[in-house]
Design a protein around this motif. Sequence first.
Motif, PDB file in Angstrom:
ATOM      1  N   ASP A  13       4.318   8.082 -16.529  1.00 23.75           N
ATOM      2  CA  ASP A  13       3.699   9.154 -17.301  1.00 23.75           C
ATOM      3  C   ASP A  13       4.358   9.224 -18.675  1.00 23.75           C
ATOM      4  O   ASP A  13       5.577   9.372 -18.763  1.00 23.75           O
ATOM      5  CB  ASP A  13       3.879  10.483 -16.567  1.00 23.75           C
ATOM      6  CG  ASP A  13       2.956  11.571 -17.105  1.00 23.75           C
ATOM      7  OD1 ASP A  13       2.852  11.698 -18.346  1.00 23.75           O
ATOM      8  OD2 ASP A  13       2.343  12.277 -16.291  1.00 23.75           O
ATOM      9  N   GLY A  18       2.241   0.600  -1.118  1.00 23.37           N
ATOM     10  CA  GLY A  18       1.156   1.192  -0.359  1.00 23.37           C
ATOM     11  C   GLY A  18       1.581   2.106   0.768  1.00 23.37           C
ATOM     12  O   GLY A  18       0.805   2.347   1.698  1.00 23.37           O
ATOM     13  N   ASP A  62       0.593  11.731  -6.407  1.00 24.15           N
ATOM     14  CA  ASP A  62      -0.828  12.047  -6.529  1.00 24.15           C
ATOM     15  C   ASP A  62      -1.258  13.134  -5.549  1.00 24.15           C
ATOM     16  O   ASP A  62      -2.438  13.526  -5.545  1.00 24.15           O
ATOM     17  CB  ASP A  62      -1.679  10.795  -6.300  1.00 24.15           C
ATOM     18  CG  ASP A  62      -1.588   9.802  -7.440  1.00 24.15           C
ATOM     19  OD1 ASP A  62      -1.034  10.164  -8.498  1.00 24.15           O
ATOM     20  OD2 ASP A  62      -2.037   8.650  -7.266  1.00 24.15           O
ATOM     21  N   PRO A  85       6.004   8.019 -11.387  1.00 20.14           N
ATOM     22  CA  PRO A  85       4.821   7.413 -11.997  1.00 20.14           C
ATOM     23  C   PRO A  85       5.080   7.153 -13.472  1.00 20.14           C
ATOM     24  O   PRO A  85       5.970   7.758 -14.077  1.00 20.14           O
ATOM     25  CB  PRO A  85       3.748   8.497 -11.804  1.00 20.14           C
ATOM     26  CG  PRO A  85       4.518   9.775 -11.774  1.00 20.14           C
ATOM     27  CD  PRO A  85       5.838   9.453 -11.117  1.00 20.14           C
ATOM     28  N   SER A 119      -1.222  -2.030  -2.606  1.00 15.64           N
ATOM     29  CA  SER A 119      -0.584  -1.046  -3.475  1.00 15.64           C
ATOM     30  C   SER A 119      -1.411  -0.786  -4.723  1.00 15.64           C
ATOM     31  O   SER A 119      -1.748  -1.727  -5.451  1.00 15.64           O
ATOM     32  CB  SER A 119       0.808  -1.540  -3.894  1.00 15.64           C
ATOM     33  OG  SER A 119       1.348  -0.731  -4.913  1.00 15.64           O
ATOM     34  N   PRO A 120      -1.740   0.497  -5.015  1.00 16.13           N
ATOM     35  CA  PRO A 120      -2.453   0.791  -6.262  1.00 16.13           C
ATOM     36  C   PRO A 120      -1.594   0.567  -7.500  1.00 16.13           C
ATOM     37  O   PRO A 120      -2.122   0.348  -8.586  1.00 16.13           O
ATOM     38  CB  PRO A 120      -2.820   2.275  -6.111  1.00 16.13           C
ATOM     39  CG  PRO A 120      -1.816   2.826  -5.150  1.00 16.13           C
ATOM     40  CD  PRO A 120      -1.507   1.695  -4.208  1.00 16.13           C
ATOM     41  N   THR A 121      -0.271   0.605  -7.343  1.00 15.61           N
ATOM     42  CA  THR A 121       0.624   0.393  -8.475  1.00 15.61           C
ATOM     43  C   THR A 121       0.776  -1.087  -8.807  1.00 15.61           C
ATOM     44  O   THR A 121       0.836  -1.471  -9.976  1.00 15.61           O
ATOM     45  CB  THR A 121       2.008   0.995  -8.172  1.00 15.61           C
ATOM     46  OG1 THR A 121       1.854   2.380  -7.840  1.00 15.61           O
ATOM     47  CG2 THR A 121       2.929   0.871  -9.376  1.00 15.61           C
ATOM     48  N   THR A 159       2.067   5.321   2.860  1.00 17.25           N
ATOM     49  CA  THR A 159       1.414   6.624   2.971  1.00 17.25           C
ATOM     50  C   THR A 159       1.967   7.341   4.195  1.00 17.25           C
ATOM     51  O   THR A 159       2.647   6.739   5.041  1.00 17.25           O
ATOM     52  CB  THR A 159      -0.110   6.482   3.131  1.00 17.25           C
ATOM     53  OG1 THR A 159      -0.388   5.871   4.404  1.00 17.25           O
ATOM     54  CG2 THR A 159      -0.715   5.620   2.022  1.00 17.25           C
ATOM     55  N   ILE A 201       5.298   6.027  -4.515  1.00 14.38           N
ATOM     56  CA  ILE A 201       4.858   6.540  -5.819  1.00 14.38           C
ATOM     57  C   ILE A 201       3.579   7.355  -5.619  1.00 14.38           C
ATOM     58  O   ILE A 201       3.586   8.578  -5.625  1.00 14.38           O
ATOM     59  CB  ILE A 201       4.602   5.409  -6.836  1.00 14.38           C
ATOM     60  CG1 ILE A 201       5.822   4.491  -6.982  1.00 14.38           C
ATOM     61  CG2 ILE A 201       4.238   6.005  -8.201  1.00 14.38           C
ATOM     62  CD1 ILE A 201       5.586   3.287  -7.896  1.00 14.38           C
ATOM     63  N   SER A 202       2.457   6.679  -5.436  1.00 12.81           N
ATOM     64  CA  SER A 202       1.143   7.314  -5.478  1.00 12.81           C
ATOM     65  C   SER A 202       0.961   8.362  -4.399  1.00 12.81           C
ATOM     66  O   SER A 202       0.454   9.462  -4.668  1.00 12.81           O
ATOM     67  CB  SER A 202       0.049   6.249  -5.358  1.00 12.81           C
ATOM     68  OG  SER A 202       0.126   5.323  -6.418  1.00 12.81           O
ATOM     69  N   ASP A 203       1.327   8.058  -3.153  1.00 15.65           N
ATOM     70  CA  ASP A 203       1.071   8.989  -2.070  1.00 15.65           C
ATOM     71  C   ASP A 203       1.884  10.273  -2.208  1.00 15.65           C
ATOM     72  O   ASP A 203       1.519  11.300  -1.638  1.00 15.65           O
ATOM     73  CB  ASP A 203       1.366   8.336  -0.715  1.00 15.65           C
ATOM     74  CG  ASP A 203       0.790   9.140   0.438  1.00 15.65           C
ATOM     75  OD1 ASP A 203      -0.448   9.317   0.475  1.00 15.65           O
ATOM     76  OD2 ASP A 203       1.575   9.607   1.292  1.00 15.65           O
ATOM     77  N   SER A 256       5.160  -6.148  -1.195  1.00 13.15           N
ATOM     78  CA  SER A 256       4.360  -5.011  -0.809  1.00 13.15           C
ATOM     79  C   SER A 256       3.971  -5.085   0.680  1.00 13.15           C
ATOM     80  O   SER A 256       3.402  -6.077   1.142  1.00 13.15           O
ATOM     81  CB  SER A 256       3.101  -4.972  -1.684  1.00 13.15           C
ATOM     82  OG  SER A 256       2.333  -3.857  -1.422  1.00 13.15           O
TER      83      SER A 256
END
Length: 233
Positions: A29, A180, A205, A27, A151-153, A182, A200-202, A147
């Motif tokens: 950061d 996206g 996070d 991510p 995708s949230p990214t 998961t 990334i997110s799944d 994608s």
Amino acid sequence: MKPVKPVNPMTQPEAAARLRGLYAITPEDPLLPRLSTLVEAALQGGVRLLQYRNKTAPAPLRRAQAAEMLRLCHAHDALLIINDDLPLALELNADGVHLGRDDHGADIAVARAALGPGKILGISCYADPARAAAAAQAGASYVAFGSLYPSPTKPQAPPAPLALLGEARRCGLPVAAIGGITLDNAPATIAAGADMLAVISDLFDAADITARARAYRALFTSFHSQRGSHESQ
């Protein structure tokens, strides 16, 4: 700071053999200690391929973060790929680089020549199998499509159909699915032809990053075990 030497310099076939499973992408950061904690948790869960990605950080922070990611990866027998920045990958002697259509050093043949034969070169192919074929000819190590899902990214990323993964395998390179991903859609994505799931997110996070990484690893183990059983019948 001196470049970090890779623990085990690889031949290209050896590198290709490691392009399987969960492909963790960092991510964005800005805090290095926090990013290190997140990444170490993923590595403890079995991640063996990590991409350092930070499109917004200034160059000094990118270099510091990438160098620390490389140290962490090699401490866990994992490989580090640098996103978007061939000069940084060369400076740090990272395990490879991932390039998109408009990234710094995006000419695939030039990037392969600069990296040498023993490094990993990943190429974003979006929804374009012809780009994958050209990448294979120019010396890419793997190709990435997406994608695949919202995708949230990258919410504005154009969609790539799941069926494209099977078509992409014709280029003869490992195929990464991105966008996206998961745990819920991962089995269908692997079954469609993905060798790697770029997440990334799944992953980062998750309340328990280590457990989430292990769950992804178990998916691949289960899928390949079942496929081996079917092939032996």
